[in-house]
Design a protein around this motif. Structure first.
Motif, PDB file in Angstrom:
ATOM      1  N   GLY A 195      42.973  40.898  24.787  1.00 27.31           N
ATOM      2  CA  GLY A 195      44.176  40.150  24.447  1.00 27.31           C
ATOM      3  C   GLY A 195      44.636  39.316  25.627  1.00 27.31           C
ATOM      4  O   GLY A 195      43.894  38.490  26.151  1.00 27.31           O
ATOM      5  N   CYS A 196      45.877  39.551  26.072  1.00 35.07           N
ATOM      6  CA  CYS A 196      46.466  38.776  27.170  1.00 35.07           C
ATOM      7  C   CYS A 196      46.959  39.710  28.260  1.00 35.07           C
ATOM      8  O   CYS A 196      47.238  40.890  28.013  1.00 35.07           O
ATOM      9  CB  CYS A 196      47.613  37.917  26.660  1.00 35.07           C
ATOM     10  SG  CYS A 196      47.115  36.664  25.460  1.00 35.07           S
ATOM     11  N   GLN A 197      47.093  39.172  29.457  1.00 31.91           N
ATOM     12  CA  GLN A 197      47.585  39.939  30.593  1.00 31.91           C
ATOM     13  C   GLN A 197      48.358  39.018  31.518  1.00 31.91           C
ATOM     14  O   GLN A 197      47.949  37.877  31.749  1.00 31.91           O
ATOM     15  CB  GLN A 197      46.423  40.593  31.359  1.00 31.91           C
ATOM     16  CG  GLN A 197      46.844  41.506  32.492  1.00 31.91           C
ATOM     17  CD  GLN A 197      47.212  42.900  32.001  1.00 31.91           C
ATOM     18  OE1 GLN A 197      46.955  43.213  30.839  1.00 31.91           O
ATOM     19  NE2 GLN A 197      47.826  43.689  32.839  1.00 31.91           N
ATOM     20  N   GLN A 198      49.496  39.503  32.022  1.00 34.40           N
ATOM     21  CA  GLN A 198      50.285  38.699  32.951  1.00 34.40           C
ATOM     22  C   GLN A 198      49.547  38.569  34.280  1.00 34.40           C
ATOM     23  O   GLN A 198      48.934  39.520  34.759  1.00 34.40           O
ATOM     24  CB  GLN A 198      51.658  39.330  33.176  1.00 34.40           C
ATOM     25  CG  GLN A 198      52.591  38.476  34.024  1.00 34.40           C
ATOM     26  CD  GLN A 198      53.992  39.049  34.108  1.00 34.40           C
ATOM     27  OE1 GLN A 198      54.285  40.040  33.449  1.00 34.40           O
ATOM     28  NE2 GLN A 198      54.832  38.423  34.893  1.00 34.40           N
ATOM     29  N   LEU A 199      49.632  37.391  34.861  1.00 36.49           N
ATOM     30  CA  LEU A 199      48.944  37.105  36.114  1.00 36.49           C
ATOM     31  C   LEU A 199      49.885  37.308  37.291  1.00 36.49           C
ATOM     32  O   LEU A 199      51.060  36.920  37.248  1.00 36.49           O
ATOM     33  CB  LEU A 199      48.407  35.675  36.118  1.00 36.49           C
ATOM     34  CG  LEU A 199      47.209  35.396  35.203  1.00 36.49           C
ATOM     35  CD1 LEU A 199      46.939  33.900  35.125  1.00 36.49           C
ATOM     36  CD2 LEU A 199      45.975  36.141  35.696  1.00 36.49           C
ATOM     37  N   MET A 200      49.336  37.900  38.360  1.00 38.43           N
ATOM     38  CA  MET A 200      50.039  38.063  39.619  1.00 38.43           C
ATOM     39  C   MET A 200      49.261  37.356  40.718  1.00 38.43           C
ATOM     40  O   MET A 200      48.043  37.196  40.619  1.00 38.43           O
ATOM     41  CB  MET A 200      50.210  39.549  39.954  1.00 38.43           C
ATOM     42  CG  MET A 200      51.067  40.300  38.953  1.00 38.43           C
ATOM     43  SD  MET A 200      52.767  39.689  38.967  1.00 38.43           S
ATOM     44  CE  MET A 200      53.414  40.480  37.497  1.00 38.43           C
ATOM     45  N   SER A 201      49.962  36.957  41.742  1.00 41.96           N
ATOM     46  CA  SER A 201      49.302  36.235  42.825  1.00 41.96           C
ATOM     47  C   SER A 201      48.169  37.073  43.409  1.00 41.96           C
ATOM     48  O   SER A 201      48.347  38.258  43.717  1.00 41.96           O
ATOM     49  CB  SER A 201      50.306  35.894  43.924  1.00 41.96           C
ATOM     50  OG  SER A 201      49.699  35.103  44.929  1.00 41.96           O
ATOM     51  N   GLY A 202      47.013  36.466  43.563  1.00 38.49           N
ATOM     52  CA  GLY A 202      45.850  37.164  44.085  1.00 38.49           C
ATOM     53  C   GLY A 202      44.931  37.722  43.029  1.00 38.49           C
ATOM     54  O   GLY A 202      43.855  38.231  43.361  1.00 38.49           O
ATOM     55  N   ASP A 203      45.323  37.650  41.753  1.00 40.35           N
ATOM     56  CA  ASP A 203      44.456  38.155  40.684  1.00 40.35           C
ATOM     57  C   ASP A 203      43.159  37.352  40.632  1.00 40.35           C
ATOM     58  O   ASP A 203      43.142  36.135  40.803  1.00 40.35           O
ATOM     59  CB  ASP A 203      45.160  38.050  39.329  1.00 40.35           C
ATOM     60  CG  ASP A 203      46.135  39.201  39.110  1.00 40.35           C
ATOM     61  OD1 ASP A 203      46.100  40.157  39.900  1.00 40.35           O
ATOM     62  OD2 ASP A 203      46.936  39.134  38.152  1.00 40.35           O
ATOM     63  N   ARG A 204      42.066  38.074  40.382  1.00 37.39           N
ATOM     64  CA  ARG A 204      40.739  37.447  40.296  1.00 37.39           C
ATOM     65  C   ARG A 204      40.314  37.379  38.843  1.00 37.39           C
ATOM     66  O   ARG A 204      40.265  38.393  38.146  1.00 37.39           O
ATOM     67  CB  ARG A 204      39.726  38.237  41.128  1.00 37.39           C
ATOM     68  CG  ARG A 204      38.290  37.741  41.004  1.00 37.39           C
ATOM     69  CD  ARG A 204      37.408  38.389  42.086  1.00 37.39           C
ATOM     70  NE  ARG A 204      37.552  39.827  42.085  1.00 37.39           N
ATOM     71  CZ  ARG A 204      36.822  40.679  41.364  1.00 37.39           C
ATOM     72  NH1 ARG A 204      35.887  40.195  40.542  1.00 37.39           N
ATOM     73  NH2 ARG A 204      37.014  41.976  41.447  1.00 37.39           N
ATOM     74  N   ILE A 205      39.984  36.203  38.383  1.00 39.45           N
ATOM     75  CA  ILE A 205      39.558  35.962  37.003  1.00 39.45           C
ATOM     76  C   ILE A 205      38.075  35.613  37.017  1.00 39.45           C
ATOM     77  O   ILE A 205      37.649  34.713  37.752  1.00 39.45           O
ATOM     78  CB  ILE A 205      40.367  34.811  36.365  1.00 39.45           C
ATOM     79  CG1 ILE A 205      41.865  35.117  36.394  1.00 39.45           C
ATOM     80  CG2 ILE A 205      39.894  34.534  34.948  1.00 39.45           C
ATOM     81  CD1 ILE A 205      42.729  33.909  36.078  1.00 39.45           C
ATOM     82  N   THR A 206      37.295  36.310  36.189  1.00 32.70           N
ATOM     83  CA  THR A 206      35.861  36.054  36.088  1.00 32.70           C
ATOM     84  C   THR A 206      35.509  35.805  34.632  1.00 32.70           C
ATOM     85  O   THR A 206      35.878  36.592  33.750  1.00 32.70           O
ATOM     86  CB  THR A 206      35.032  37.239  36.616  1.00 32.70           C
ATOM     87  OG1 THR A 206      35.507  37.617  37.899  1.00 32.70           O
ATOM     88  CG2 THR A 206      33.555  36.879  36.706  1.00 32.70           C
ATOM     89  N   LEU A 207      34.810  34.722  34.370  1.00 32.17           N
ATOM     90  CA  LEU A 207      34.385  34.385  33.010  1.00 32.17           C
ATOM     91  C   LEU A 207      32.984  34.942  32.790  1.00 32.17           C
ATOM     92  O   LEU A 207      31.996  34.404  33.293  1.00 32.17           O
ATOM     93  CB  LEU A 207      34.406  32.872  32.805  1.00 32.17           C
ATOM     94  CG  LEU A 207      35.740  32.182  33.123  1.00 32.17           C
ATOM     95  CD1 LEU A 207      35.672  30.709  32.778  1.00 32.17           C
ATOM     96  CD2 LEU A 207      36.901  32.847  32.404  1.00 32.17           C
ATOM     97  N   GLY A 208      32.892  36.044  32.060  1.00 34.47           N
ATOM     98  CA  GLY A 208      31.632  36.764  31.966  1.00 34.47           C
ATOM     99  C   GLY A 208      31.469  37.624  33.203  1.00 34.47           C
ATOM    100  O   GLY A 208      32.148  37.438  34.217  1.00 34.47           O
ATOM    101  N   GLN A 209      30.549  38.586  33.146  1.00 37.47           N
ATOM    102  CA  GLN A 209      30.392  39.497  34.288  1.00 37.47           C
ATOM    103  C   GLN A 209      29.898  38.794  35.538  1.00 37.47           C
ATOM    104  O   GLN A 209      30.262  39.166  36.648  1.00 37.47           O
ATOM    105  CB  GLN A 209      29.431  40.632  33.917  1.00 37.47           C
ATOM    106  CG  GLN A 209      30.090  41.741  33.126  1.00 37.47           C
ATOM    107  CD  GLN A 209      29.267  43.001  33.141  1.00 37.47           C
ATOM    108  OE1 GLN A 209      28.036  42.954  33.211  1.00 37.47           O
ATOM    109  NE2 GLN A 209      29.911  44.141  33.064  1.00 37.47           N
TER     110      GLN A 209
END
Length: 472
Positions: free
Chosen positions: A96-110
């Motif tokens: 679903g969705c998740q709130q973002l915090m500064s420093g969060d790492r987002i990866t599209l696929g593993q």
């Protein structure tokens, strides 16, 4: 929270590299009045190269602002758009969705492109952020902002890309990673060879068929193990066992094999009965345990022990590639050795014997047909036969490497168990087919249990492609 007069500016920083060696590529400014869809589709706000990032879906994920007014501080959420390979936030797959915090790492696929979500300030003010993100409801449950919010338009359903018309252009490496291209190529090659060797002398067609079936059986085990091992190491393991049996000599027999026969069938009570000799089932089981189980399982383990000792003197990373450092190494080398054993035993002993018998009775065509009929179940059945026993013993050899203080107890249990299964198969073959099925299923279950436990114990579990595929 920030100082009274400070304003936050959110950015997505696209990076390359792994671990601590991240290198900045591009910074994408996030506007509090517009969502940003990330994907390969040209209609996305953040478009990724379709050739470089094939694991990314056309519309993979979206970063949305959660402000109702340009005068208020803006927070952001990341939502996965039902992508094929998933969106990961700080290493965890997003639901679903998740709130973002500064420093969060987002990866599209593993193993896809990575982004860092960050805040920058327009004035010099100390910034304090929360250290954990709280889960938010799915994207379709968010209320649309009343003002100053411009969602991106839905994609054109009639849009037709060049890669949709010619999908082979955009698949690239995915053909080898996800579409089993290499096994497909090998299959086509062997099919051509089977056609080309029909009617050839020296039973060439039988050898081609046997090689292909052995490859398929071993590839099945290899995929279940999920650990990469150089193909030439596995090939050497199979050829070593074949040479111990006497390949490419016409008759089975080498000094090593003669020594094994002398010890296990001469000194020990492993002399196999002849067709004319009448023995009880218990006596037959004992003879098979010594003359087939103990002898052949130790013989097939020679390449595993050889790889272990060779690996000890090699530097890293050759030690890990060649040697035995965990149970999965033992299983892969043991089953490869079993392939060499089964191929040599079948093509040099069993098939020639039955072919010659029927050749004398019914002619050459009948002899070759019966030989082929015996060859297929002998090679294919090795998954629940020689490969199962050797792979199971190989698990214990690798386990002994992981737990050296208990190595002798571990090796003894594995050796006796594998030999017992081997002897049980040989002995029940003279009773009835149903018992043979039971023993075969039991042997296969032992091997599969060893593979599952080996994957759980593996020091390289995070890199195991079978573990990642099954999600366990």
């Amino acid at each position: 929270m920030t100082g009274k007069n400070a304003r936050q500016k959110a950015i997505l920083r696209q990076v390359t590299g792994t671990g601590a060696a991240f290198v900045s590529e591009v910074q994408h400014l996030l506007l509090p009045t517009q969502e940003v869809v990330i994907g390969r589709d040209p209609s996305c706000q953040l478009v990724l190269d379709a050739m470089m990032y094939r694991m990314v879906s056309r519309r993979h994920a979206v970063v949305r602002p959660l402000s109702s007014s340009p005068d208020t501080e803006c927070s952001w959420v990341i939502c996965d758009l039902n992508s094929a390979n998933g969106t990961y936030l700080n290493g965890q797959r997003l639901q679903g969705c998740q709130q973002l915090m500064s420093g969060d790492r987002i990866t599209l696929g593993q193993d896809g492109p990575q982004f860092f979500f960050e805040y920058e300030l327009n004035s010099q003010t100390t910034v304090v952020f929360q250290t954990s993100a709280s889960p938010l409801p799915p994207a379709n449950q968010y209320q649309s902002p009343t003002t100053h919010y411009n969602p991106s338009p839905p994609p054109n359903q009639d849009y037709l890309s060049f890669t949709q018309l010619f999908p082979i252009i955009s698949t690239g490496k995915d053909l080898t990673r996800k579409a089993y291209l290499i096994p497909g190529i090998i299959t086509v090659v062997f099919v051509v060879l089977m056609f080309a060797t029909v009617g050839q002398p020296n039973n060439m067609n039988q050898k081609v068929v046997a090689t292909y079936i052995a490859f398929i059986a071993y590839y099945f085990i290899y995929q279940l193990c999920g650990k990469q091992k150089p193909w030439w190491v596995l090939m050497i393991s199979a050829l070593t066992t074949a040479q111990v049996l006497g390949y490419p000599l016409k008759n089975l027999g080498t000094p090593i094999l003669d020594l094994f026969i002398f010890v296990f069938r001469g000194i020990l009570p492993g002399n196999l009965p002849t067709e004319q000799e009448s023995v009880t089932f218990t006596e037959l089981l004992v003879r098979m345990f010594f003359g087939a189980g103990l002898m052949e399982e130790l013989l097939k383990a020679i390449p595993i022990f050889g790889a272990y000792f060779i690996g000890k003197i090699l530097p890293s990373p050759w030690r890990e590639r060649v040697g035995v450092s965990e149970p999965l190494d033992g299983i892969l080398l043991g089953t490869a050795s079993a392939v060499g054993f089964t191929m040599t035993e079948t093509l040099r002993q069993y098939v020639p014997q039955i072919t010659q018998t029927f050749l004398e009775e019914s002619g050459q065509d009948a002899g070759q047909l019966v030989g082929l009929q015996l060859l297929i179940p002998r090679i294919l059945g090795s998954v629940a036969g020689h490969m199962a026993y050797s792979g199971y013993f190989g698990y214990f050899i690798g386990l002994a490497v992981l737990k050296p203080s208990k190595s002798w107890q571990i090796l003894l249990v594995g050796y006796l168990t594998a030999s017992g299964l081997h002897a049980l198969w040989n002995a029940t073959g003279v009773l009835n087919g149903f018992l043979l099925v039971v023993v075969g299923v039991l042997s296969y279950a032992f091997l599969m249990a060893a593979i599952l436990k080996a994957r759980a114990l593996s020091p390289t579990r995070s890199q195991n492609f079978a573990t990642r595929f099954l999600g366990k």
